[in-house]
Design an enzyme around this catalytic site. Structure first.
Site, PDB file in Angstrom:
ATOM      1  N   HIS A  54      -4.902  -5.762  -4.003  1.00 55.12           N
ATOM      2  CA  HIS A  54      -4.314  -5.084  -2.995  1.00 55.12           C
ATOM      3  C   HIS A  54      -5.301  -3.530  -2.870  1.00 55.12           C
ATOM      4  CE1 HIS A  54      -1.051  -4.663  -0.234  1.00 55.12           C
ATOM      5  NE2 HIS A  54      -0.855  -3.499  -0.560  1.00 55.12           N
ATOM      6  N   HIS A 100       2.980  -7.011   4.809  1.00 56.02           N
ATOM      7  CA  HIS A 100       4.066  -6.528   3.759  1.00 56.02           C
ATOM      8  C   HIS A 100       4.723  -7.906   3.319  1.00 56.02           C
ATOM      9  CE1 HIS A 100       6.181  -2.970   2.296  1.00 56.02           C
ATOM     10  NE2 HIS A 100       5.095  -2.584   2.178  1.00 56.02           N
ATOM     11  N   GLN A 319       8.910   5.541  -0.210  1.00 57.35           N
ATOM     12  CA  GLN A 319       8.460   5.672   0.851  1.00 57.35           C
ATOM     13  C   GLN A 319       8.463   7.010   1.609  1.00 57.35           C
ATOM     14  OE1 GLN A 319       7.315   2.678   3.109  1.00 57.35           O
ATOM     15  NE2 GLN A 319       6.884   2.388   0.843  1.00 57.35           N
TER      16      GLN A 319
END
Length: 743
Positions: A54, A100, A319
């Site tokens: 990733h 996602h 986040q």
């Protein structure tokens, strides 16, 4: 996990604990050799996320190097938060797509919502104001309760985040296929606008400059999210809900506005979103890009949970957080701006000249690693590649035209297939008009937004037909780029550039790596021919569930420039009496088509052919005709073929119909998916000029005002005679009806 409970260096090696973090024996040995000692628990975790697929693209780098990334107007290619393309008048468009997928399969609402939040941060971290969001979604068949749940929650998550932050969701695509049953795909794209002088990079320059943490506090959510996204789904995946982050769009809105104000201040040296791998990737990447190092005191990191270890803080993917580098001595100027927005901004470290990532925690050095080893020196794997057995078989299989006894009924059934059916149920949940710049709303070939203060507009789309890629990944890759460009051109825009999201199965399987390689070859060739360089993107591998891979799905996000808003064109027929043309010939090509899937329940055969030079010539001719004011409407022919494209052009037109007479081999040819075709209407007085300008265009009929859709063959035999409102009702009602039905 506190420091006291963390395994020792020796335990990590002897018990192979690094394997639980996704590192192989060879990778752990390489780490030991790079740093000249055994890494501790925090350092092992940091390497594991930075060397995950990733973050490092270790399996896909050899493939990504094939893409053309430079172009006359490209200001920033791959390597930063998002790519940037010049659009004239000192303005540029900034855009990027990201996946996602894994989080959305486990926790669909938050997985989708935080996917939107992350891609928006990538764009505004470049200094751009986000103006639009798009998405590309893939689910299993819309008949199972599990798929309905995932579909409803993903759409709600996208809507919930995008609507709250005030950025319109203007387009995208939703496909349904058995191959995504256990592994849905959620790809989000964001587009932003910027003036050239405001462009910022994620670099930690200037020894002694301050490293500043901004935004939400750090919690334990999302730990090892990057690693989680680099492995196959299994029954244990459900237990990894903690690897799914939780988003707060109101915090993001404040962060967005504050960051855009800070970017105007020359005290800012560099800025980067804390995305995958959180604090770890933002700090290591910013330092590596600048040829510097970073030292941080983790005791200063704002934390929303007590007793967090260095490992947890560095690997958290909480986040709405950013990492900034500020000119030393000017910290208060920046803190004041963030305080105005009620946001926390804390100095947590400084830039060094030793190219090391050094972390202090509770008075101890808990990490000391070379930033280049983390950000640039992950091993690159050239995986074995082999053609799957089915590929040859498909190439040699002749696909006969399906027997059709009632073309009107077949058309109606195709319009009700969830992949073709109206996505109004989806986009009605999105606020696509917020900020009032949206000129073409979702539902046409591309979303279009005007650029205020100019005559220009931007067209944007996401496209990929994974069935073609399954049949032939190289041909399918070409088609994905060509279809995206077709959608842009049909909107009156010139295609500018591409951002791609490569969604594939497990690259360690030779037949999957073959799919990745071949699709990249096709995408690269199409991007070169159509002059649409790849300016950034994302790779999502290991999209498998219980050993079964998804179809190869390299989603193409594309943006185009409309030079004058007068050129904006939609797919809808405009007025009775207009002449209908079809650009491009129709062959009997049914492999991978919606008709084949619907009538036979599977797909097989040789993918439709595409000649990129022919594609380019037709796109250029059509765009010139649009710019010269000859075109009333334009629609690309894709899933469901000509029959579906013609019918769709009558929908939403308030009583218009179409009278078509067309030279085709069979009724089935109406639903063939031959490439490089368009449905176009022109005013009667422009008929000759259009036919002369677009060589491959054939007149096939007239727009009527009787609300009836009629198709005859050359001999005058009637194939379809149906009320437009009845067809439109079937098309619009299909998805709501499936969602209400009991499986």
């Amino acid at each position: 996990m506190s420091l006291l409970l963390e395994p020792s260096h020796k335990q990590i090696k002897e018990e192979k604990l690094y394997q639980q973090m996704g590192l192989s024996d060879e990778e752990f040995a390489l780490i030991e050799s790079i740093i000249g000692r055994l890494p501790n628990y925090t350092e092992t975790g940091i390497f594991s996320v930075m060397w995950s697929e990733h973050c490092s693209y270790k399996n896909s780098k050899p493939v990504l190097s094939k893409f053309p990334t430079k172009g006359e107007h490209v200001l920033q290619g791959p390597g930063e938060g998002a790519g940037i393309v010049d659009i004239g008048d000192n303005q540029a468009v900034v855009f990027k797509i990201e996946s996602h997928n894994h989080p959305s399969a486990i926790e669909p609402y938050q997985g989708a919502a935080t996917g939107v939040g992350g891609i928006i941060r990538d764009v505004f971290s470049m200094g751009a104001r986000p103006i639009a969001v798009l998405n590309s979604l893939r689910f299993g068949e819309l008949t199972s309760p599990r798929v309905k749940y995932l579909f409803e929650e993903v759409v709600a998550g996208i809507a919930g985040y995008g609507n709250c932050i005030g950025i319109p969701t203007v387009g995208g695509e939703v496909h349904f296929d058995q191959s995504y049953e256990g592994n849905p795909l959620v790809n989000a794209m964001c587009v932003g606008l910027i003036n050239h002088e405001d462009i910022k990079k994620g670099q930690a320059k200037g020894v002694g400059n301050t490293v500043m943490y901004v935004g939400a506090k750090t919690g334990r959510d999302g730990i090892h999210g990057a690693t989680f996204a680099s492995e196959e789904f299994s029954d244990e995946s459900e237990e990894k809900r903690s690897a799914v982050q939780v988003g707060d769009p109101f915090m993001e809105k404040l962060l967005l506005e504050a960051c855009l104000e800070v970017i105007k201040n020359d005290a800012l040296v560099g800025i980067q979103d804390m995305g995958a791998a959180g604090l770890t990737s933002s700090s290591a990447e910013m330092a590596s890009k600048a040829g510097s190092g970073i030292e941080m005191n983790l005791d200063l990191i704002p934390q929303r949970e007590t007793g967090m270890s260095a490992y947890e803080m560095m690997l958290s993917e909480s986040q709405e957080r950013m990492l900034l580098v500020i000119e030393k001595g000017r910290e208060q100027e920046i803190i004041d701006i963030f305080e105005k927005y009620d946001l926390e901004a804390v100095s947590v470290g400084h830039v060094t000249d030793d190219k090391m990532l050094r972390l202090l925690h509770q008075g101890e050095v808990v990490c000391e690693l070379p930033v280049d080893a983390l950000a640039e020196e992950a091993p690159v794997y050239h995986k074995p590649s082999s053609e799957p057995a089915y590929y040859r078989e498909f190439l040699e299989t002749k696909v006969e035209a399906p027997a059709i006894t009632d073309a009107a009924q077949t058309l109606k059934q195709l319009l009700q297939q969830p992949t073709i059916a109206s996505k109004e149920w989806v986009y009605d949940q999105y606020d696509y008009m917020v900020r009032t710049n949206t000129v073409v709303a979702p539902g046409s070939d591309a979303g279009v937004l005007r650029i205020r203060g100019t005559k220009k507009a931007l067209a944007m789309t996401t496209d990929c037909n994974a069935r073609y890629l399954y049949l032939d990944p190289e041909v399918g890759g070409k088609i994905a780029v060509a279809e995206a460009a077709r959608n842009i051109v049909c909107s009156g825009a010139r295609p500018l550039a591409v951002t791609d999201n490569l969604n594939f199965g497990n690259p360690e399987k030779p037949e999957i790596f073959w799919q990745i390689e071949k699709s990249a070859d096709g995408i690269s060739e199409a991007c070169r021919t159509l002059s649409t360089p790849v300016i950034g993107g994302n790779v999502s591998l290991y999209n498998e569930s219980n050993g079964t891979a998804i179809y190869p799905t390299p989603v193409i996000g594309m943006v185009g420039l409309v030079e004058d808003t007068a050129h904006i064109t939609t797919k809808s027929f405009q007025q009775a009496g207009d002449v209908i043309f079809v650009i491009g010939e129709t062959k009997e090509e049914f492999a991978g088509s919606e008709l084949q899937k619907m009538t036979e329940g599977r797909i097989y055969g040789k993918a439709p052919e595409i000649d990129l030079d022919v594609e380019l010539a037709r796109q250029e001719a059509l765009l010139a005709a649009i710019q010269n004011g000859l075109v009333q409407s334009a629609h690309d022919v894709s899933e469901g073929g000509l029959g579906v494209a013609l019918a769709e052009s009558t929908f939403g037109t308030d009583g218009l119909g179409a009278d078509i007479q067309i030279d085709l081999d069979s009724e089935a040819s109406l639903f063939s998916e031959t490439q490089s075709r368009f449905v176009v209407t022109v005013k009667p007085e422009h008929r000759e000029a259009f036919a002369a300008a677009v060589k491959d265009a054939k007149e096939v009929g007239t727009v009527t005002n009787d609300g009836v859709f009629t198709v005859k063959n050359q001999e005058g035999q009637q194939w379809i005679h149906a009320a437009v409102n009845e067809l439109e009702r079937a098309w619009k009602g299909a998805i709501p009806c499936l969602l209400k039905s009991e499986a």
